[in-house]
Scaffold this active site. Structure first.
Site, PDB file in Angstrom:
ATOM      1  CD  GLU A 243     -15.042  41.244  15.293  1.00 26.51           C
ATOM      2  OE1 GLU A 243     -15.704  42.097  14.655  1.00 26.51           O
ATOM      3  OE2 GLU A 243     -15.510  40.148  15.657  1.00 26.51           O
ATOM      4  CB  CYS A 280     -16.820  43.649  12.275  1.00 23.99           C
ATOM      5  SG  CYS A 280     -17.596  42.026  12.418  1.00 23.99           S
TER       6      CYS A 280
END
Length: 498
Positions: A243, A280
């Site tokens: 990620e 995020c």
């Protein structure tokens, strides 16, 4: 050189750890490789007990974990308590996933005549990959770190785990690792079921080690690419689940801006500044209509930003990057500052909140770089054509959000615009906050991740498994889950049996 963590509010040293030697990395990976067959053999019920022991050991250390986490990250006590609750919950959740067995995709085709001739008996299911390396994230020192989602999903799948501790919270990493070790002892898990390494060199050696069969990573695009380079240089390349980077565009329609400007502005500022903007899923690029409705929304958001204090950022590197990127944003043609929060103190590592604005015609990829911290860019658009042109400058993201109103026209064109660039579409809410659940997907097209899989939710377990088929095998050598009437979901001769 000793690795030290610091309190980002003061710069004072909090904890220290010695880098793991290359010899110790090899010892740890060898122990994990030796544990893998036994961990697989003990089956799903054992792994569920292990994960519940992990949850119990973490909960027992709550006060110490939160206190140390507060000093190493600067995150508020309430946020750390909530993150620990989530971390405990996801360990228990993956215990349920393991017990359910549906993730195995157990499939049986009995021997039978087919249009291609006699068919053999075939039994298929997913089996563990082997030792998994997990890289802890800076911004989630629990839920995406030593005891986090990558670790518990890999353990649920039947794999030993070796965690590379994040340098920003080495003390908390060690404390959480001790909870894992105690949980392993509670259920008499095989020696080598969990391991930990410290330091950049040890992390690189871990990824290169032939005993490691997959890598889970949450971090920067630069860091992810560096690990991918190591993997591509291995004699045996392995799966890398990264990620990496996300700007999470949010679109406000003209009707929504007119209907509820204060509510959207308040939710937006909370989402942009929550945890210091170090999430995020923070909506970093916000498309707001031109005209009085958009002006009212951004005016309210600017007032809220102006009243917001500076936030401690997780470490010096993040603070430096935040200053550099916000300066580059501000210097880009057509960008102007709408509001700034309180100035950052001189001591420690702080970031002052920012709200910037640019017309859609001036929006370029230079203003679409991820900014890790409490800043957002409002892109003012007039009509669908301007919105589409501006959207073309965006990279793909973990999420995309639409704020709409009942009297909006057909939403299908908007959905078609955002869907190719995101792994999760959010309607009339905000993307920060990722529920651990069966239906969750936390992933997206490159550069948000490099994989089709999720790192949150039940199907995160799929990353650490591979398919295996047994043909014409005696029942004595078959895993229990692909025997007849095994008690787990199976597809038998083409029909799903729950």
């Amino acid at each position: 050189m000793t690795i030290t963590s610091t309190d980002p509010r003061t710069g004072d040293t909090v904890a220290a750890a010695e880098p793991t030697s290359l010899e110790d990395v090899q010892r740890i990976t060898a122990a994990a490789a030796a544990a893998a067959p036994e961990l697989d053999r003990r089956g799903r019920e054992f792994r569920a007990r292990l994960l519940r022991a992990v949850a119990a050991r973490l909960e027992a250390r709550r006060d110490a974990v939160v206190a140390l986490g507060r000093r190493e990250t600067g995150l508020p006590e309430a946020r750390l308590n909530g993150e620990l609750t989530r971390t405990v919950y996801q360990a228990e959740f993956f215990a349920q996933v393991a017990e359910d067995g549906g993730y195995l995709e157990a499939t049986i085709d009995h021997a039978a005549d087919t249009p291609m001739g006699p068919g053999p008996d075939l039994r298929r299911m997913l089996v563990p990959l082997g030792p998994v390396a997990v890289f802890g994230a800076s911004n989630f020192p629990l839920a995406f770190s030593v005891p986090g989602g990558d670790t518990v999903s890999a353990l649920a799948a039947g794999n030993p785990v070796i965690v590379k501790a994040h340098d920003s919270h080495v003390g908390l990493s060690q404390l959480a690792y001790e909870a894992l070790v105690e949980a392993c002892a509670d259920v008499d898990a095989p020696q080598g079921t969990v391991g930990i390494v410290f330091g950049t060199e040890a992390g690189a050696a871990l990824v290169a080690d032939s005993a490691v069969k997959a890598v889970g990573f949450t971090g920067s695009l630069t860091g992810g690419k560096a690990l991918l380079d190591i993997i591509n240089g291995r004699p045996e390349p392995i799966p890398f689940y990264g990620e990496l980077s996300s700007v999470n565009p949010l679109i406000v329609t003209a009707a929504a801006a007119a209907e509820r400007p204060e509510a959207i502005a308040s939710g937006l500022v909370a989402s942009v500044t929550g945890s210091g903007g170090q999430l995020c899923t923070k909506p970093g690029i916000v498309f707001v209509p031109s005209g009085s409705e958009g002006d009212a929304l951004l005016g309210e958001a600017a007032s809220l930003i102006a009243e917001t204090a500076a936030f401690p950022l997780l470490n010096a590197r993040i603070a430096d990057s935040y200053r550099d990127i916000t300066a580059a944003y501000t210097a880009a043609p057509g960008v102007k500052a709408l509001a700034a929060g309180a100035e950052a103190p001189q001591e420690g590592h702080f970031g002052s909140p920012r709200l910037l604005e640019v017309d859609a015609a001036d929006f370029t990829p230079a203003v679409a770089e991820e900014c890790f911290g409490p800043t957002a860019v409002a892109v003012r658009y007039s009509g669908e054509a301007e919105l589409r042109d501006a959207f073309a400058a965006l990279p793909a993201s973990l999420t995309a959000t639409l704020h709409t109103a009942a009297d909006d026209p057909d939403l299908a064109p908007l959905v078609a615009l955002v869907q190719p660039l995101a792994g999760r579409l959010v309607f009339d809410q905000f993307p920060t906050g990722v529920l651990v659940s069966w239906a969750q997907h936390h992933g997206g097209p490159w550069p948000s991740t490099n994989t089709l899989h999720t790192s949150v939710g039940a199907t995160a377990i799929r990353r650490f498994l591979r398919p295996m088929t047994w043909q014409n095998a005696p029942a004595s050598v078959l895993p229990p889950e692909v025997r007849d009437d095994a008690g787990v979901p199976q597809r038998v001769d083409g029909r799903l049996r729950l």
